[in-house]
Each structure stands twice: as structure tokens, then as C-alpha cells.
Write a protein that holds these residues in place. Structure first.
Motif, PDB file in Angstrom:
ATOM      1  N   ALA A  16       1.445   4.339  -9.922  1.00 29.63           N
ATOM      2  CA  ALA A  16       1.115   4.188  -8.234  1.00 29.63           C
ATOM      3  C   ALA A  16       1.772   5.235  -7.484  1.00 29.63           C
ATOM      4  CB  ALA A  16       1.488   2.818  -7.984  1.00 29.63           C
ATOM      5  N   GLY A  17       2.680   6.097  -8.122  1.00 25.66           N
ATOM      6  CA  GLY A  17       3.036   7.040  -7.474  1.00 25.66           C
ATOM      7  C   GLY A  17       4.435   7.206  -7.116  1.00 25.66           C
ATOM      8  N   PRO A  56       0.822  -1.212  -0.077  1.00 20.92           N
ATOM      9  CA  PRO A  56      -0.171  -0.023  -0.061  1.00 20.92           C
ATOM     10  C   PRO A  56       1.033   1.382   0.063  1.00 20.92           C
ATOM     11  CG  PRO A  56      -0.784  -1.712   1.661  1.00 20.92           C
ATOM     12  CD  PRO A  56       0.231  -2.142   1.018  1.00 20.92           C
ATOM     13  N   ASP A  57       2.044   1.224   0.669  1.00 22.43           N
ATOM     14  CA  ASP A  57       2.921   2.508   0.617  1.00 22.43           C
ATOM     15  C   ASP A  57       3.893   2.520  -0.334  1.00 22.43           C
ATOM     16  OD1 ASP A  57       4.147   0.315   1.899  1.00 22.43           O
ATOM     17  OD2 ASP A  57       4.996   1.498   3.502  1.00 22.43           O
ATOM     18  N   ILE A  58       3.759   1.630  -1.656  1.00 22.12           N
ATOM     19  CA  ILE A  58       4.800   1.672  -2.563  1.00 22.12           C
ATOM     20  C   ILE A  58       5.276   2.969  -2.775  1.00 22.12           C
ATOM     21  CG2 ILE A  58       3.120   1.429  -4.238  1.00 22.12           C
ATOM     22  CD1 ILE A  58       5.043  -0.398  -5.595  1.00 22.12           C
ATOM     23  N   ALA A  59       4.436   4.040  -2.880  1.00 22.41           N
ATOM     24  CA  ALA A  59       4.993   5.389  -3.232  1.00 22.41           C
ATOM     25  C   ALA A  59       6.130   6.086  -2.547  1.00 22.41           C
ATOM     26  CB  ALA A  59       3.624   6.248  -3.679  1.00 22.41           C
ATOM     27  N   GLU A  60       6.313   5.364  -1.485  1.00 21.16           N
ATOM     28  CA  GLU A  60       7.005   5.882  -0.273  1.00 21.16           C
ATOM     29  C   GLU A  60       8.451   4.987  -0.362  1.00 21.16           C
ATOM     30  OE1 GLU A  60       5.055   6.280   3.532  1.00 21.16           O
ATOM     31  OE2 GLU A  60       3.462   7.521   2.458  1.00 21.16           O
ATOM     32  N   ARG A  61       8.540   4.058  -1.139  1.00 16.84           N
ATOM     33  CA  ARG A  61       9.581   2.826  -1.288  1.00 16.84           C
ATOM     34  C   ARG A  61      10.564   3.248  -2.389  1.00 16.84           C
ATOM     35  NH1 ARG A  61       8.527  -1.790   2.372  1.00 16.84           N
ATOM     36  NH2 ARG A  61       6.816  -1.543   3.351  1.00 16.84           N
TER      37      ARG A  61
END
Length: 473
Positions: free
Chosen positions: A459-460, A433-438
Motif C-alpha cells: 500500500a506504499g 486511504p492515506d496509510i502510505a503517509e502514516r
């Protein structure tokens, strides 16, 4: 999509005392500096043309065509030298861009240089013929036969034509990597044969001290870079570390791991996930170098590669004799932890592409939910190094998700057919779910990688956080 459930297996940890100290991240400014250098020398060549009267020599049609031909020839020459430098394996350039991106730019610069060279030949020939009664063809023949260095330049052009023709996508697809690589070396011959023509007839080459120093310096720099980084450094490292095959392991009926040991491997500046060009001195075929990534993080005592038998070179790994000597070029590539932009990562691999990601996983720091491994395979039997992946993700505080199933042929997608109800980006965000921050590391078939990268961006995930290496030519 299923979680990867596997039995307990051996402990893969390396005692802390024997671990190599992590290499520093690649400085971002290296990329900018190399780009500024390339644009700078190209613009400087144009400036030399202008200083030599390039903007004023248009009194007649023939003179104007010859003058523009001079410019295209000069730019073609500098681009040809930049093309050599791009693939000279200069550490600063290679680490800043990675072989994947360098190969793409190298191809673009190469085709541009070749096209400008052809324009140079056509324009100067027409320009010279405008002042004679010989005609275009006769003028060209006369130039080749009587102008100093033109025969050598023609031979160099023919060598470059062969390189360009075999670099076209359809032609590359019909050639073995080893054959293509051998033919590609004729680019060096083409560049060398063009030099006498510039020395003897190129007025811009010797117009003044600045021009002479610039051109001689650029040719010398390209020659030294090739000799040092393509020949000298690999020979020195191979001699210093004296790698030999220590173990050959059949991971599956088609996948083989090779472990090599040697001397002072703790001094080898390699990161987990990078690759070398390997030459195994075991008889026929030893001259052919092949790129294989490390499938385990370097520990200062050994290096390991894991490859699938997809051709003669990779198939012979299974029959390597213990004690076989190994020559290496490298390490190369930007697929390593040193390019990270955040504390969390997603490693997405397909098939044998999981091997460099397994090495990167080993090098990442442990953190709760710090890493997610997504492993795409056609069937459960295609999974390799599975127990190691599970052990390492447990040790790192992460998880592994296997995406299993046959390819979706209805659209270009990284997902299997039973997940066709999801978009590629939706599938990524459901798993992470937090792929945009990885940071997202991707390795696999080039076409499949394109779909993953596109989905990650949708996905961001920003461009700077997506890391990949295409092992294609």
C-alpha cells in the motif's frame, strides 16, 4: 469489517500534573553505530590473521588447511562474542534494533559462528593429521587429550551443539519457552569454556600486544555487558522500585490484567508499548521470567500488563495474590511512539496483540484523524479492552475499526473469510486511504503480522514507518 460500537465507559485520562515527561526519540545513528562496531571487530580479526602471515602459510596442503582453519576459528570466536553482546540487553543496542530484530540477527550470527567452528575443528584436525601417521580420528583424539585447553573446548562445543539443536525451528516448537530459555543459557558456558583453548594454544590470540589487548578487551566487554545489563541493572531496578501486585482484573474468561504499583516509577525509563520480563514471587515458578507488554501507558504511579492464558505461566496471572512482589527486567522493545516518523499513525492488532497498541494509543498526541485502530478478532466475544479503546480514540480524535470473522484458509491473509474478495492491501487502503503517509504499528500472531506488513508495504508504507515486535523465540 465493522466499526467498533461500544457503550460509554469510565474516563481513563490521567491528570496532567502526574504525567511523566515523554522520553526522547531513539537516535537513528545508534543503529548505524552498533552495526559499524560489529563489522569493524570482525574485519579487524581478519586483519590480525593477515598480519600474522595468514596469506603466506600455504607451502603444504596440511599447512594451508590448518591456516584456513585458524581463520574460521577466529571468525567463529568473534561472532560468538558478538552473539553474546547482541542479547546482553545493552540499552543503546536494544533500543536501536528492538528485541524482534536482535533475536533474528542473533540466530543468524549464532548459526554462522557454529558452522565456522565446526569447519575450524575439521580443517585443523585434517591439517595436523597430514603431518603425522595417526590418521584424522587419532589426531583429533590426540589433540583433545594432550593439547592445553582442548578438553574444555570440547565440552564448550558440546554445550553449543545443544544450544544450536534446540534453536532449530522444529525443535523450538516442541519446547516450552522456559525450557528453551534455560537450555539457551548454555551458550554462555560454551563461550567461557572456549577461552582457555584460545589462551593456551591460540597463536593469533597472543601473537602481539595488539592482538592480546583486542581479544582480552572483547571478552571482558562481553562479560561486563552481561553482568551489568542482564543481572545488575534488573536487580537494581527491582530493588529501587519494589513493585507489588496491586490489582488483578479478569478482562474475559481467558484474559487477565495485572496492575502493579511501586516506588518512584516516574524514574523508570519506560515507554508505552514496551515490555518487561516479569517474575512474580508467589511460589513455584517464580524463577521463570515471561515477556509481557504494558497494556496502559506508564503514568509514574503504576504499570499494567494484560495477557491471555495460553500456558501455565500466563494462566497463573489470574490467581496472583495482592501484595505479591515482582522482579522485572527491562524495559525492552521498539514498539513505542518514540520511533514515529510522521504525525499520524495506524495501529493494527490481532487478538491479545491489541494490548501494547492500546498503551501506544494512550501515549499518542490528539489530532483530528490522527490515529486509526484496526482490531482483528475471530468473533465479537474475543474483543478485550474495548471500552478503553473507544474512549481513548475519541479523546485522540481518531477511530476504531473492528475486522471480525474467521480466518481465510484459502490464502495467507490478515482478513477474515468474508473479505476474501479484497486483496490485503486494498482492505488497508479502504480503511485508511492515506496509510502510505502514516506510521503503521503491528502486533499479533507472527504469521498474521507478516501478511499485514506485506500489505502495508504494497500500500506504499516505507520500511522505516512500519513498527512491530514478534513475541516468539
Amino acid at each position: 469489517m465493522t466499526s467498533l460500537a461500544l457503550p460509554e465507559s469510565r474516563d481513563l485520562s490521567v491528570p496532567a500534573a502526574s504525567r511523566r515527561q515523554a522520553l526522547a526519540p531513539t537516535p537513528i545513528w545508534w543503529r548505524d553505530a552498533s552495526a559499524v562496531f560489529a563489522w569493524g571487530v570482525t574485519l579487524f580479526v581478519v586483519a590480525l590473521w593477515v598480519a600474522g602471515g595468514g596469506l603466506t602459510a600455504f607451502s603444504t596442503l596440511g599447512e594451508g588447511l590448518t591456516n584456513i582453519g585458524r581463520l574460521t576459528g577466529l571468525v567463529a570466536s568473534v561472532l560468538m562474542l558478538l552473539q553474546v553482546l547482541l542479547m546482553a540487553r545493552i540499552p543503546m543496542v536494544e533500543q536501536a534494533w528492538g528485541q524482534d530484530e536482535l533475536a533474528r540477527v542473533h540466530r543468524l550470527v549464532g548459526f554462522t559462528s557454529f558452522n565456522l567452528m565446526i569447519v575450524h575443528i575439521v580443517l585443523t584436525t585434517i591439517g595436523y593429521s597430514a603431518g603425522t601417521d595417526l590418521g584424522v580420528i587419532a589426531t583429533f583424539v590426540d589433540q583433545v587429550l594432550h593439547s592445553p585447553g582442548m578438553l574444555l573446548a570440547l565440552a564448550g562445543t558440546i554445550a553449543l551443539v545443544m544450544v544450536v539443536v534446540t534453536s532449530v525451528k522444529k525443535a523450538r516448537a516442541k519446547l516450552k519457552y522456559e525450557s528453551w530459555h534455560l537450555l539457551h543459557l548454555y551458550a554462555y558456558l560454551g563461550a567461557g569454556l572456549a577461552l582457555p583453548h584460545q589462551l593456551w594454544t591460540g597463536q593469533d590470540f597472543k601473537a602481539n600486544v595488539t592482538a592480546t589487548v583486542f581479544w582480552w578487551g572483547l571478552y571482558a566487554f562481553a562479560l561486563v555487558a552481561v553482568l551489568v545489563y542482564r543481572i545488575g541493572l534488573p536487580l537494581i531496578r527491582s530493588s529501587r522500585h519494589r513493585l507489588v501486585v496491586a490489582e488483578v482484573v479478569a478482562e474475559s474468561p481467558t484474559v487477565t490484567s495485572v496492575v502493579m504499583t511501586g516506588r518512584r516509577l516516574d524514574r523508570l525509563p519506560v515507554r508505552a508499548g514496551q515490555f518487561f520480563q516479569w517474575r512474580f514471587l508467589d511460589g513455584a515458578g517464580w524463577t521463570r521470567g515471561n515477556p509481557y507488554s504494558l497494556s496502559a501507558a506508564p503514568d509514574g504511579r503504576s504499570l499494567r500488563i494484560t495477557a491471555e492464558a495460553v500456558g501455565a505461566s500466563s494462566a497463573r496471572l489470574a490467581s496472583l495474590r495482592l501484595g505479591t512482589k515482582v522482579l522485572v527486567e527491562g524495559p525492552y522493545g521498539r514498539l513505542h511512539a518514540g520511533v514515529r516518523t510522521s504525525d499520524k499513525a495506524v495501529l493494527i492488532g490481532a487478538g491479545i496483540g491489541i494490548t501494547p497498541l492500546r498503551a501506544i494509543l494512550e501515549a499518542l498526541p490528539a489530532a483530528p484523524d490522527g490515529v486509526v485502530v484496526i482490531y482483528r478478532v475471530g468473533s465479537q466475544s474475543d474483543i478485550v479492552l474495548a471500552d478503553e479503546l473507544l474512549d481513548l480514540t475519541r479523546a485522540k480524535g481518531g477511530r476504531v475499526v473492528a475486522v471480525v470473522g474467521h480466518r481465510n484458509r484459502e490464502r495467507a491473509s490478515w482478513l477474515p473469510v468474508d473479505s476474501r474478495h479484497l486483496t490485503d492491501a486494498e482492505a488497508l487502503t479502504r480503511i485508511v486511504p492515506d496509510i502510505a503517509e502514516r506510521d503503521v504499528y503491528v502486533c499479533g500472531n507472527p504469521a498474521w503480522m507478516d501478511t499485514v506488513i506485506a500489505a502495508a508495504h504494497e500500500a506504499g508504507v516505507p520500511d522505516r514507518a512500519v513498527h512491530h515486535e514478534r513475541f516468539s523465540y
